[in-house]
Motif scaffolding. Structure first.
Motif, PDB file in Angstrom:
ATOM      1  N   VAL A 190      -8.759 -27.762 -13.850  1.00 37.02           N
ATOM      2  CA  VAL A 190      -7.857 -27.288 -12.803  1.00 37.02           C
ATOM      3  C   VAL A 190      -8.332 -25.932 -12.295  1.00 37.02           C
ATOM      4  O   VAL A 190      -8.532 -25.000 -13.085  1.00 37.02           O
ATOM      5  N   VAL A 191      -8.530 -25.824 -10.997  1.00 39.67           N
ATOM      6  CA  VAL A 191      -8.877 -24.542 -10.385  1.00 39.67           C
ATOM      7  C   VAL A 191      -7.624 -23.686 -10.273  1.00 39.67           C
ATOM      8  O   VAL A 191      -7.597 -22.529 -10.698  1.00 39.67           O
ATOM      9  N   SER A 192      -6.586 -24.251  -9.707  1.00 40.67           N
ATOM     10  CA  SER A 192      -5.297 -23.556  -9.617  1.00 40.67           C
ATOM     11  C   SER A 192      -4.244 -24.520  -9.099  1.00 40.67           C
ATOM     12  O   SER A 192      -4.566 -25.582  -8.560  1.00 40.67           O
ATOM     13  N   LYS A 193      -3.005 -24.145  -9.246  1.00 41.93           N
ATOM     14  CA  LYS A 193      -1.954 -24.825  -8.518  1.00 41.93           C
ATOM     15  C   LYS A 193      -2.118 -24.499  -7.030  1.00 41.93           C
ATOM     16  O   LYS A 193      -2.657 -23.452  -6.666  1.00 41.93           O
ATOM     17  N   GLN A 211      -5.052 -32.162 -18.440  1.00 41.41           N
ATOM     18  CA  GLN A 211      -5.157 -30.969 -17.613  1.00 41.41           C
ATOM     19  C   GLN A 211      -4.530 -29.769 -18.331  1.00 41.41           C
ATOM     20  O   GLN A 211      -3.572 -29.914 -19.081  1.00 41.41           O
ATOM     21  N   GLN A 212      -5.094 -28.618 -18.058  1.00 43.75           N
ATOM     22  CA  GLN A 212      -4.506 -27.374 -18.538  1.00 43.75           C
ATOM     23  C   GLN A 212      -4.595 -26.348 -17.422  1.00 43.75           C
ATOM     24  O   GLN A 212      -5.688 -26.046 -16.926  1.00 43.75           O
ATOM     25  N   ASP A 213      -3.458 -25.822 -17.009  1.00 44.68           N
ATOM     26  CA  ASP A 213      -3.454 -24.847 -15.926  1.00 44.68           C
ATOM     27  C   ASP A 213      -4.093 -23.544 -16.377  1.00 44.68           C
ATOM     28  O   ASP A 213      -3.772 -23.024 -17.454  1.00 44.68           O
ATOM     29  N   PRO A 214      -4.981 -22.980 -15.566  1.00 43.18           N
ATOM     30  CA  PRO A 214      -5.559 -21.676 -15.897  1.00 43.18           C
ATOM     31  C   PRO A 214      -4.548 -20.569 -15.626  1.00 43.18           C
ATOM     32  O   PRO A 214      -3.489 -20.813 -15.023  1.00 43.18           O
TER      33      PRO A 214
END
Length: 580
Positions: A92-95, A45-48
């Motif tokens: 990942v869409v978002s936290k 995963q990589q946070d946008p």
């Protein structure tokens, strides 16, 4: 050359040949580095980048750990699936903001802290944020006034939108009567239940106040509340739906006004006043060494031709004048046509579509006036459908799940459903909980179906929203990931027929089991059952859900033959898939 030398040379040649053979022989499978099969190649995963429409609402984000259930009811999964949902855990869409499951208190639902059952529900099914003092009452609310003692410059009568004079009907923050809610008991309730606040300031007073400087007087009253609050509340908004002709201050008696305000409010005027409020409130917060965030109201959709001029021109007047002053923008929406007897299919079609449309419109409006995107809060939402007890039904619960899922996907910063408790009105009741005024003896504070849907939604929601797609028009699918490794999935069957759904998860090493809660309606009231069943367990009453919702075991099944579940007509599954 003697024999000793010949033996030595032969030995050296033999060693060289043996080494060559060893080098060229096939390697031992037991020692060969394993190449994982394709389904075990996991892209991390990589946070946008942080979405500006979420912004500071993510400040209190925390990683979540899924607690595996100690006991569960084993189920044999169905064979073949009619619908497939694809989840990609790496996208990942978002936290997940911890601010999306909020609700609204109001000033006619008791002092709250005197109601043990209510406090228990708000502690167990934690909304996180509870808005106050509630809707249009906010523009008639004097937070520091005793009962029936409004400020000297608040007139006894106000004009409605038709120019008809009537009693003002003010509300008071120091009213200790048992039927209403005081400011202090609002704070006490938050402290007892572990929730936080969102406060709506009385903007209407800036319009109908009869003093020499009504805007400054109203802004000073707001700043004094900020001082009294002393850091307990981060999020504030100025006014409630002031573009609406139902709101106090929409139309004023100009003969009583002393600073030259027009008869009807407009967006530019609101924005001009907003800056005065925000300046006073921020100075008050700074005096206390506190930080607050202040929201401004926007119209959330393209105005219809029949709307008032105030409504039509609100954004075009407000946004250029507001500039960069607000910290966030506020919208409200009730999804279905006003007081229409909407069908279940009509209601369920709006959860995702309207949520998406609102965010697109707000972004378009902000861009049109050359302003940067800011966090967006939908701090009032529900359905307007009436006539078939839609608001208190299982369908309203499915709608809540759909709307919340899409809010996550569209990256809203905060949301508060309307409201905790309201009034029965033959089932046209927005309340999450019953007020005990139903004709068939439903006890006070009995949870309604939407309460259960929102409880189980949070139970399986991880800390990051991830990609979930399906070609089916019958199924809505949303997914999240836990920092502890598991994957959460919400499935909503909007159709009046059963389906078998398979969930395929990419970039995820699934464990042995998956767990879920299946929420369905009852057979009462045709399409709009007032009951909700959780894994087959329902209420002992004519409405509501299982009283022991905290103890209900999830269903569980092996992942060996795929993640498949049978979904009854118009149902929701709240699922977590274990990690390897």
């Amino acid at each position: 050359m003697n024999s000793s030398c010949l033996h030595s040379i032969a030995w050296i040649v033999l060693c060289i040949l043996m080494a060559a053979c060893e080098k060229n022989k096939p390697s031992d499978p037991g020692n060969k580095p394993e190449t994982p099969p394709p389904d075990e190649v996991v892209k991390p995963q990589q946070d946008p980048p942080l979405a500006p429409t979420i912004g500071f609402f993510l400040n209190e984000w925390q990683p979540k750990t899924f607690a595996r259930p100690g006991s569960f009811s084993e189920v044999t999964p169905p064979g073949s699936a009619s619908t497939i949902v694809h989840v990609d855990r790496s996208v990942v869409v978002s936290k997940v903001p911890p601010t999306l499951f909020g609700n609204n208190a109001n000033t006619w639902m008791t002092q709250m802290v005197t109601e043990p059952a209510l406090i228990a529900h708000l502690t167990q099914n934690k909304p996180g944020y509870i808005r106050f003092p509630g809707g249009s009452i906010s523009d008639l609310f004097f937070w520091n006034a005793n009962a029936n003692q409004p400020p000297f410059d608040a007139p006894a009568q106000l004009l409605n939108s038709d120019g008809i004079v009537g009693a003002a009907g003010y509300w008071y923050g120091k009213n200790a009567a048992n039927w209403t809610l005081s400011v202090d008991n609002y704070y006490n309730m938050l402290q007892q239940t572990g929730n936080k606040g969102l406060i709506t300031i009385n903007y209407g007073y800036a319009r109908y106040g009869t003093g020499q400087h009504p805007v400054e007087a109203a802004a000073h009253l707001a700043a004094d509340w900020v001082r009294y609050d002393n850091g307990r509340t981060l999020f504030w908004e100025i006014g409630n739906e002031n573009f609406g002709n139902w709101e106090a201050g929409y139309r004023i008696n100009t003969s009583n006004n002393k600073d030259g305000q027009p008869e009807f409010v407009n967006g530019k005027l609101y924005a001009t006043h907003f800056k005065v409020f925000a300046d006073s409130m921020r100075k008050a917060a700074a005096e206390k060494g506190r930080t607050i965030y202040i929201g401004a109201l926007l119209v959330d959709s393209e105005p219809a031709s029949w709307e008032t001029e105030t409504f039509k021109t609100w954004n075009s007047g407000a946004l250029p004048e507001l500039g960069s002053i607000p910290d966030f923008y506020v919208v409200h929406n009730y999804y279905t046509p006003y007081h229409a007897n909407s069908s279940a299919a009509e209601i369920l079609s709006t959860g995702s579509s309207v949520t998406k449309r609102i965010m697109q419109y707000v972004k378009q409006q902000i861009k049109q006036y050359g302003l940067p995107e800011k966090p967006v809060a939908m701090d009032e939402w529900n359905i307007f459908a009436t006539g078939s007890r839609q608001m208190v039904s299982h369908i309203a619960g499915l709608h809540a799940a759909s709307a919340l899922s899409e809010m996550l996907k569209q990256q809203y910063g905060l949301a508060c459903r309307w409201d905790l408790a309201n009034a029965w009105e033959d089932g046209n009741d927005h309340g999450w909980l019953s007020q005990g005024d139903e004709p068939d003896g439903i006890p006070k504070w009995t949870p309604r179906p939407a309460f259960y849907h929102m409880y189980y939604f949070q139970k399986v929601l991880g800390d990051r929203t991830v990609s979930a797609t399906t070609l089916s028009t019958a199924i809505e699918a949303y997914a999240s990931s836990f920092s502890s490794g598991e994957t959460g999935v919400v499935l909503i069957n909007k159709e009046a027929s059963a389906l078998v759904v398979e969930v395929k998860i990419d970039n995820f090493l699934k464990g042995n089991n998956f767990y879920w809660y299946m929420l369905t309606g009852g057979s009462d009231n045709v399409a709009f059952s007032r009951k909700v069943f959780v894994n087959g367990k329902g209420p002992d009453l004519p409405a509501g859900g299982p009283a022991n919702y905290l103890q209900i075991e999830p269903y569980a099944a092996s992942t060996a033959n795929g993640i498949k579940i049978a979904m009854p007509p118009r149902s929701a599954a709240y699922m977590v898939v274990d990690k390897k």
